[in-house]
Scaffold this motif. Sequence first.
Motif, PDB file in Angstrom:
ATOM      1  N   GLY A 177      38.852  37.358  38.487  1.00 41.43           N
ATOM      2  CA  GLY A 177      39.470  38.311  39.402  1.00 41.43           C
ATOM      3  C   GLY A 177      40.777  37.803  39.981  1.00 41.43           C
ATOM      4  O   GLY A 177      41.647  38.585  40.354  1.00 41.43           O
ATOM      5  N   HIS A 178      40.918  36.484  40.031  1.00 40.66           N
ATOM      6  CA  HIS A 178      42.095  35.922  40.697  1.00 40.66           C
ATOM      7  C   HIS A 178      43.106  35.357  39.709  1.00 40.66           C
ATOM      8  O   HIS A 178      43.926  34.504  40.056  1.00 40.66           O
ATOM      9  N   CYS A 196      45.508  40.884  47.114  1.00 38.82           N
ATOM     10  CA  CYS A 196      44.082  40.564  47.033  1.00 38.82           C
ATOM     11  C   CYS A 196      43.665  39.805  48.291  1.00 38.82           C
ATOM     12  O   CYS A 196      44.475  39.124  48.915  1.00 38.82           O
ATOM     13  N   CYS A 198      42.208  37.147  48.379  1.00 40.38           N
ATOM     14  CA  CYS A 198      42.351  35.709  48.159  1.00 40.38           C
ATOM     15  C   CYS A 198      43.751  35.219  48.531  1.00 40.38           C
ATOM     16  O   CYS A 198      44.006  34.015  48.547  1.00 40.38           O
ATOM     17  N   ASP A 203      46.960  40.029  41.292  1.00 40.49           N
ATOM     18  CA  ASP A 203      45.912  39.481  40.410  1.00 40.49           C
ATOM     19  C   ASP A 203      44.997  40.629  39.957  1.00 40.49           C
ATOM     20  O   ASP A 203      45.145  41.774  40.399  1.00 40.49           O
TER      21      ASP A 203
HETATM   22 ZN   LIG Z   1      42.505  37.406  44.256  1.00 35.67          ZN
END
Ligand SMILES: [Zn+2]
Length: 343
Positions: A177-178, A196, A198, A203
């Motif tokens: 996902g990242h 995101c 994160c 991403d």
């Molecule tokens: Zn992410």
Amino acid sequence: MPISGRWVVVGLDNGGTTNNATVLDSAGRFLVDRLAECPSCVRDGPERAIEAMADSLDRVLALTGTDRALVRAVGLDTPGPVSADGVISSLGATNFSHPDWRGFDVRGALEARLGIPVLYNNDANAAALYAHYAHFGPELAPQRSSVSAIVGTGLGGGVIERGQVIRGAAGMAGELGHVWIPMRGLLAEGQPVPECNCGLAGDAESIASLTGIEKNLLPYWLTRYPDHELSRAGPAAVAAKLVRGLGEAGDPLALAIFGQQAMAVGRLFTIAANFTDPDVYFLGGGVVEAAPQFCTWFLNRVREHTLLRKEQAGAASVALVPDRDMAGARGSAIAAREALQRG
Ligand SMILES: [Zn+2]
């Protein structure tokens, strides 16, 4: 159901509200063909939750008429972020909001409570392992490789090489996902680069997740369809959950959103093609449960944007993660059985 062989493993899939459990015998047969759920009590903190996991194990053993003495190992999976050996992030985690969870060794605590070895995987890796074994079967699975992208609240990933989950030096491999993906040709005119949770912008999860719909895609696409019914559907979190149903009904805004998600997953798979060149790319998550026609449309869009070389296209395929609800528990059980067989 009678038990073949002399031992079994139990798979426990721990979620925010429920645990699901399964039993796998030494011959590789699942003794449960449906969900075996009970409340996970995760919100009440680790003490109650560990008891709930023990309860879940007892119940699935009772359901299958299995003697507890036959259980050689337990496979456990939970949502992340959790270390490779099952310690909840010290920064906390969405599913583990009670403060006592921070830095808690969930694997070690369950092992101590049960007195049975416990093997840990995060939920995406467990589902990826199940998809891999279900697709290839027990004979071929140890010789094949796969990459899984599971589109849910976030975008979970799993990388399997020769039947084994790739964990990485810090246990953070397969966090697909990242991975940054190219935004050029994906974003519409004037669409901001999605962000995101994160901290990265652009991403895969910033687009291909429910959170991505809520925070990035829906707010933009509502500016393009200002009179759309979702503009009156209440908070973004509520409206985001309605997008899939609208997509199934052919709504243009919803199809624009899912079209971008499919392209993001395809681009992610294109990156994977140049990393591990897997035999199969698995797509999992809510879209697998959608109406068949919509699911097929989405899968075909993913295929369209997965750019493989001619040799790869002849050798690889894009497929769905089967039995999504049971994939976590089953993958956890497979991981435990494999660990025992490896010794
Ligand atoms: Zn992410």
